[in-house]
Design a protein around this motif. Structure first.
Motif, short mmCIF file in Angstrom:
data_model
loop_
_atom_site.label_atom_id
_atom_site.label_comp_id
_atom_site.label_asym_id
_atom_site.label_seq_id
_atom_site.Cartn_x
_atom_site.Cartn_y
_atom_site.Cartn_z
N ARG A 53 33.09 -10.84 -0.93
CA ARG A 53 33.59 -11.89 -0.12
C ARG A 53 34.56 -11.37 1.15
O ARG A 53 35.11 -12.16 1.97
N PHE A 54 35.04 -10.28 0.75
CA PHE A 54 36.00 -9.77 1.66
C PHE A 54 35.22 -8.94 3.03
O PHE A 54 35.95 -8.37 3.77
N ASN A 55 33.97 -9.29 3.04
CA ASN A 55 33.26 -8.66 4.00
C ASN A 55 33.27 -6.85 3.98
O ASN A 55 33.44 -6.27 4.94
N THR A 56 33.21 -6.42 2.82
CA THR A 56 33.04 -5.09 2.40
C THR A 56 31.82 -4.89 1.71
O THR A 56 31.36 -5.66 1.16
N VAL A 57 31.46 -3.72 1.78
CA VAL A 57 30.10 -3.46 0.82
C VAL A 57 30.45 -2.44 -0.23
O VAL A 57 31.10 -1.06 0.40
N ILE A 58 30.22 -2.47 -1.40
CA ILE A 58 30.17 -1.58 -2.48
C ILE A 58 28.86 -0.56 -2.46
O ILE A 58 27.73 -1.34 -2.39
N LEU A 59 29.09 0.57 -2.00
CA LEU A 59 27.84 1.44 -2.26
C LEU A 59 28.31 2.42 -3.70
O LEU A 59 29.29 2.88 -3.60
N LEU A 60 27.03 2.44 -4.31
CA LEU A 60 27.35 3.07 -5.69
C LEU A 60 26.09 3.97 -6.11
O LEU A 60 24.83 3.59 -5.93
N ASP A 61 26.25 5.17 -6.33
CA ASP A 61 25.15 6.18 -6.52
C ASP A 61 25.43 6.49 -8.26
O ASP A 61 25.83 5.73 -9.08
N ARG A 62 25.05 7.93 -8.54
CA ARG A 62 25.35 8.17 -9.86
C ARG A 62 26.24 9.37 -10.05
O ARG A 62 26.54 10.05 -8.91
N THR A 63 27.01 9.32 -11.27
CA THR A 63 27.98 10.58 -11.13
C THR A 63 27.43 11.93 -11.45
O THR A 63 28.01 12.88 -11.03
N ASN A 64 26.49 12.36 -12.10
CA ASN A 64 25.81 13.61 -12.52
C ASN A 64 25.02 14.12 -11.55
O ASN A 64 24.00 14.75 -12.01
N ILE A 65 25.33 13.88 -10.23
CA ILE A 65 24.50 14.45 -9.17
C ILE A 65 25.13 15.50 -8.43
O ILE A 65 24.49 15.96 -7.68
N GLY A 66 26.13 16.11 -9.03
CA GLY A 66 26.75 17.28 -8.18
C GLY A 66 27.49 16.68 -6.91
O GLY A 66 27.90 15.54 -6.90
N PRO A 67 27.83 17.65 -6.07
CA PRO A 67 28.86 17.21 -5.05
C PRO A 67 28.07 16.28 -4.15
O PRO A 67 26.88 16.55 -3.81
N SER A 68 28.69 15.13 -3.48
CA SER A 68 28.61 14.37 -2.71
C SER A 68 28.92 14.86 -1.30
O SER A 68 29.72 16.09 -1.14
N ARG A 69 29.00 14.13 -0.34
CA ARG A 69 29.56 14.73 1.03
C ARG A 69 30.96 13.84 1.26
O ARG A 69 31.42 13.95 2.49
N VAL A 95 31.79 4.18 -2.71
CA VAL A 95 32.55 4.31 -1.37
C VAL A 95 32.57 2.82 -1.28
O VAL A 95 31.52 1.93 -1.64
N LEU A 96 33.68 2.26 -0.35
CA LEU A 96 33.48 1.22 -0.01
C LEU A 96 33.49 1.08 1.73
O LEU A 96 34.16 1.69 2.15
N PHE A 97 32.90 0.26 2.02
CA PHE A 97 32.27 0.27 3.56
C PHE A 97 32.97 -1.00 4.18
O PHE A 97 32.57 -2.29 3.55
N ASP A 98 33.45 -0.86 5.03
CA ASP A 98 34.45 -2.27 5.88
C ASP A 98 33.54 -2.42 6.97
O ASP A 98 33.28 -1.75 7.91
N LEU A 99 32.92 -3.70 6.86
CA LEU A 99 31.83 -4.11 8.09
C LEU A 99 32.70 -4.14 9.41
O LEU A 99 32.14 -4.12 10.44
N ALA A 100 33.94 -4.57 9.34
CA ALA A 100 34.95 -4.73 10.37
C ALA A 100 34.89 -3.65 11.47
O ALA A 100 35.17 -3.58 12.56
N THR A 101 35.28 -2.39 10.51
CA THR A 101 35.78 -1.09 11.28
C THR A 101 34.69 -0.08 11.16
O THR A 101 34.98 1.19 11.64
N ASN A 102 33.68 -0.16 10.14
CA ASN A 102 32.77 0.81 9.78
C ASN A 102 33.67 2.05 9.19
O ASN A 102 33.05 3.00 9.05
N GLN A 103 34.66 1.63 8.62
CA GLN A 103 35.23 2.85 7.88
C GLN A 103 34.96 2.76 6.27
O GLN A 103 34.57 1.88 5.84
#
Length: 543
Positions: A53-69, A95-103
């Motif tokens: 509801r804060f216009n952010t997006v939660i992105l979630l993978d799995r933990t046992n996948i090794g290094p991410s970027r 990660v949390l993606f901010d729709l307003a800033t693309n951060q």
């Protein structure tokens, strides 16, 4: 004289050739919809996605996948001696993606969320359950915050799942509690907050289990009937389940066309609830050929059949129709207009690591009010394959966010279908510039309403209003594995808009009558004028 030897085409090759001819002819037309690249590198491939509801997006993978970027903040590392990939892990897997800033801001997840489940609670926090290995019984929460704040994942210490759950489905109920259904080798249901009777056997899931376990990630839809029964679909069958007494109260006829759930990769959505809110229709589309997963038949053509059923009817029957082409791993998104977008996926294979082929780049628009044969519209194709472990979510501005696609056990960038870190957005035709003069803007709307409450919404529109302006609100679902858990769209009862004398239109609305129609929580409220939605405003419904 040279003897001509006839070439024998297999059925799969014939289907591919026919589809190629069809899509070539379609591509010559000016197809609706536009694409844009929002983020070049999100740092992770999102297996699970949810909009807050804060216009952010939660992105979630799995933990046992090794290094991410994406690295975690300094001095924040996860230590797991049992993690075969990375025992000292200083990389983000959420990660949390901010729709307003693309951060992008890294989040820290402690236990494995591989193929887990989730649902927003009535207070707007995201409940996240299960996974694999050390995450099998875990319950996690993410309480969203303003983008300038630093909210993060919290693993609950005082409670856990009664039964470990991997590939389960969550659905919020009319009272705000959440039912957690199934999982690999787990033919039970349980609830959050936990009920006294613990995990309850659900024999239906055992009955529909087959050799390749086509009862995983069951399709669960909350019906708007008395008590809010559940429509539960697994494999090729469905039942109505009364969660108050933990019993099956109706068996639906089977849906032809083979298995539809994981790993056979169909998708499902409930059509918009409207009118007197007494009717609920379920749509299920696509899927792999029966046995394609166990046979590792990566080139087995997907089927393009859809089944539609009035789940609330006294004697319901499936009505079947055909998509323009076969599809597995498609994502269904309820648009603010009441139409359904089908996007992502492949034309062949099944779900599973490196089990799909021939990416399906063409989205489809399903128009439920049209006649059979006219309901599907092929839209402008994308260029990024979104295969296994990809997601699609409706955004408050009406676009659809596309994230993920990792058909490999670890991150693999040198492959035919590489791990995908880009985030895109697809804009349906209702966002085209030639419709900008029809697009309403919500100027005033309550932040909180109660069931059955009459309230006013004020909007402005560039051109004069000539039709009823709808107020439609959609939930923010938890999207994973080609099914958006908790997704629903409700068309409110509204009166004709009335000019208020200062350049605005007033629309009198009536909130849904109960939690079976709209479970308590936050919704994206859209004003829709002649098929063109406004930017949504978040609204909360409470008892």
């Amino acid at each position: 004289m040279v003897e001509l030897v006839p070439y024998c085409y297999t059925p799969g090759i014939v289907l591919v050739l026919l589809r190629t001819i069809l899509l070539f002819s379609i591509a010559r037309a000016d197809l609706p919809g536009t694409w844009e690249l929002i983020v070049q590198d999100a740092g992770i491939a999102s297996m699970h996605t949810a909009v807050t509801r804060f216009n952010t997006v939660i992105l979630l993978d799995r933990t046992n996948i090794g290094p991410s970027r994406k690295a975690l903040d300094r001095h924040r590392c996860r230590r797991d001696p049992n993690d075969a990939a990375l025992k000292h892990d200083c990389y983000a897997h959420s990660v949390l993606f901010d729709l307003a800033t693309n951060q992008i801001r890294p989040l820290m997840i402690q236990t494995d969320t591989w193929c887990s489940s989730g649902q927003f609670l009535s207070d707007g926090s995201l409940l996240q359950t299960g996974g694999d290995k050390d995450g099998l019984k875990k319950i996690r929460k993410f309480e969203p915050c303003d983008p300038n704040e630093t909210c993060d994942w919290v693993e609950l210490q005082d409670t856990e799942l009664i039964t470990g759950r991997w590939y389960a489905t969550n659905q919020i109920l009319p009272d705000g509690s959440v039912i957690i259904v199934g999982g690999r080798g787990t033919n039970t249901v349980e609830y959050y907050p936990p009920r006294e009777n613990g995990a309850v056997p659900f024999q239906f899931l055992a009955d529909v289990e087959d050799k390749q376990m086509d009862n995983l990630y069951p399709y669960v839809h909350l019906l708007p009937d008395d008590g809010g029964n559940l429509f539960v679909f697994a494999n090729s069958r469905a039942v109505k389940y009364d969660h108050r007494i933990n019993a099956v109260v109706k068996e639906y006829p089977p849906l032809d066309g083979g298995p539809r759930n994981y790993p056979s990769g169909g998708s499902s959505a409930m059509l918009a609830i409207q009118g007197d809110f007494a009717t609920a229709e379920i749509l299920i589309c696509g899927g792999a050929q029966s046995g394609a997963f166990t046979a590792r038949a990566t080139d087995a053509p997907a089927h393009g059949t859809c089944g539609r059923i009035v789940a609330t009817a006294a004697d319901p029957v499936w009505v079947t129709e055909e998509m323009p082409f076969g599809r597995i791993m498609g994502d269904m998104v309820n648009l603010p207009t009441g139409e359904i977008l089908i996007i992502n996926g492949a034309h062949a294979g099944s779900q599973g690591f490196e089990m799909g082929s021939d990416p399906c780049l063409y989205p489809l628009l399903y128009r439920p009010d049209q006649l059979i044969g006219l309901r599907f519209m092929t839209l402008n194709p994308g260029t990024v394959p979104r295969m296994y472990h990809s997601t699609a979510n409706l955004l408050p501005d009406g676009r659809i966010l596309l994230a993920g696609s990792n058909p490999h056990y670890f991150y693999k960038f040198n492959a035919e279908f590489p791990t995908e870190l880009r985030i895109e957005a697809f804009s349906p035709e209702y966002l085209s510039p030639d419709r900008a003069n029809l697009r309403p803007e919500i100027r005033e709307i309550p932040q909180i309403v109660r069931y059955g409450e009459v309230f006013d919404v004020f909007v402005t529109v560039p051109l004069p209003v000539v039709e009823i302006i709808q107020i439609n609100w959609g939930s923010a679902p938890f999207a994973t594995h080609s099914f958006s858990q908790g997704q629903r769209l409700v068309k409110l009862t509204v009166a004709p808009s009335v000019p208020d004398g200062v350049g605005r239109y007033m629309i009198q609305c009536t909130a849904p009558p109960n939690g079976a129609v709209s479970p308590p929580g936050y919704y994206m409220a859209f004003a829709v004028n002649q098929g063109v939605p406004s930017i949504a405003r978040w609204i909360r419904i409470v008892s």
